[in-house]
Design an enzyme around this catalytic site. Structure first.
Site, PDB file in Angstrom:
ATOM      1  N   ALA A 107       0.831  -1.200   0.000  1.00  0.00           N
ATOM      2  CA  ALA A 107       0.000   0.000   0.000  1.00  0.00           C
ATOM      3  C   ALA A 107       0.870   1.256   0.000  1.00  0.00           C
ATOM      4  CB  ALA A 107      -0.914  -0.005   1.227  1.00  0.00           C
ATOM      5  N   GLY A 155       1.414  -5.648   0.976  1.00  0.00           N
ATOM      6  CA  GLY A 155       0.374  -5.869  -0.021  1.00  0.00           C
ATOM      7  C   GLY A 155       0.894  -6.456  -1.308  1.00  0.00           C
ATOM      8  N   GLU A 179       0.689 -10.016  -0.790  1.00  0.00           N
ATOM      9  CA  GLU A 179      -0.724 -10.409  -0.814  1.00  0.00           C
ATOM     10  C   GLU A 179      -1.268 -10.477  -2.230  1.00  0.00           C
ATOM     11  OE1 GLU A 179      -2.648  -9.113   3.321  1.00  0.00           O
ATOM     12  OE2 GLU A 179      -1.800  -7.402   2.236  1.00  0.00           O
ATOM     13  N   GLU A 211       3.854  -5.888   8.020  1.00  0.00           N
ATOM     14  CA  GLU A 211       2.857  -4.966   8.570  1.00  0.00           C
ATOM     15  C   GLU A 211       3.014  -4.744  10.068  1.00  0.00           C
ATOM     16  OE1 GLU A 211       0.939  -6.058   4.657  1.00  0.00           O
ATOM     17  OE2 GLU A 211       2.262  -6.993   6.111  1.00  0.00           O
TER      18      GLU A 211
END
Length: 265
Positions: A73, A116, A119, A139
């Site tokens: 992100a 991310g 992910e 994170e």
């Protein structure tokens, strides 16, 4: 099918690179291809295009440049209170991780795939990585949670104890180690990454597309259902394939000793 490069948004491009293969690129190299609102909207559109275009049977997803596949992100947007714009209602984070897809996606990881980025790669079906690529869910080091599927997809993809260690420490996983534990399909020099990912996509596209999609549906469901439910899903997949023209073409081509001519119908 056109080979023209299509700019889906300021952060995502799509190109038809070979018969039945689409190539989607996260194109924010100066930001290490971090996900912002443009990337989320562009990836959501890329899924819509590849799912509805009957000539596309497989898609490769990569990042621009050689430094990063995706750094996750865009933290600037999170700091400014704009985290919601990094997701879409139907696709979730990056417009991608929760987006229903029938066709296979290959992540061509050209560098760091962190947070991310990991992910997104985990939401693909196969991963080809450059030798300098790295994966991780850092994170917790930033007071965040990997809430875009990474916590459960990583734990399904690799040994549980190792997944929990990576999740709780936020440490990185090298491409070589990722391949050893089954997270990555192939590790190649950066100069060979595109060719290897494309070759894998073309190998998939040499098979009957409906059979590929239905087989993928069953395989994806393996962790989510018990054997009884999976037998029902498998039976539905077989009925779908049996009603296709390719169901007859495969055996016919074998008996006639020629390559099959798949129609995808």
């Amino acid at each position: 099918m056109s080979n023209d490069l299509r700019q889906l948004s300021a952060g995502v491009t799509l190109q038809y690179v070979a018969a039945h293969v689409a190539w989607v690129t996260l194109s924010r190299p100066k930001a290490r291809n971090a996900v912002d609102d443009d990337v989320a909207l562009g990836l959501e559109q890329a899924v819509a295009i590849t799912e509805t275009d009957v000539d596309i049977w497989c898609t490769v997803l990569t990042g621009a440049g050689e430094q990063a596949f995706c750094a996750g992100a865009d933290l600037r947007m999170i700091a400014e209170g704009e985290a919601a714009s990094l997701s879409t209602p139907s696709g979730g984070f990056a417009g991608f991780v929760n987006q229903p897809r029938q066709k296979p996606w290959i992540a061509a990881v050209n560098g760091y795939a962190l947070a991310g980025g990991t992910e997104i790669a985990l939401a693909c079906d196969l991963i080809v990585a450059a030798e300098h690529a790295a994966f991780g869910l850092p994170e917790v080091q930033r007071g965040l949670v990997a809430a875009a599927g990474g916590l459960y997809r990583l734990t399904r993809a690799i040994p549980r104890a190792l997944a929990i260690e990576l999740i709780l420490t936020g440490e990185h996983l090298s491409a070589q180690r990722a391949q050893q534990i089954g997270l990555v399909n192939h590790v190649v020099p950066m100069a060979e990454l595109q060719a290897r990912a494309l070759a894998l996509a073309q190998r998939i596209c040499a098979n009957a597309p409906i059979a590929v999609r239905e087989s993928l549906t069953v395989a994806r469901a393996a962790f989510d259902h018990d054997d009884r439910a999976l037998r029902q899903i498998s039976s539905h997949a077989m009925r779908t394939v049996a009603n296709s023209n390719d169901f007859k073409e495969g055996p016919r081509a074998f008996l006639e000793k020629r390559p099959p001519r798949w129609s995808g119908t």
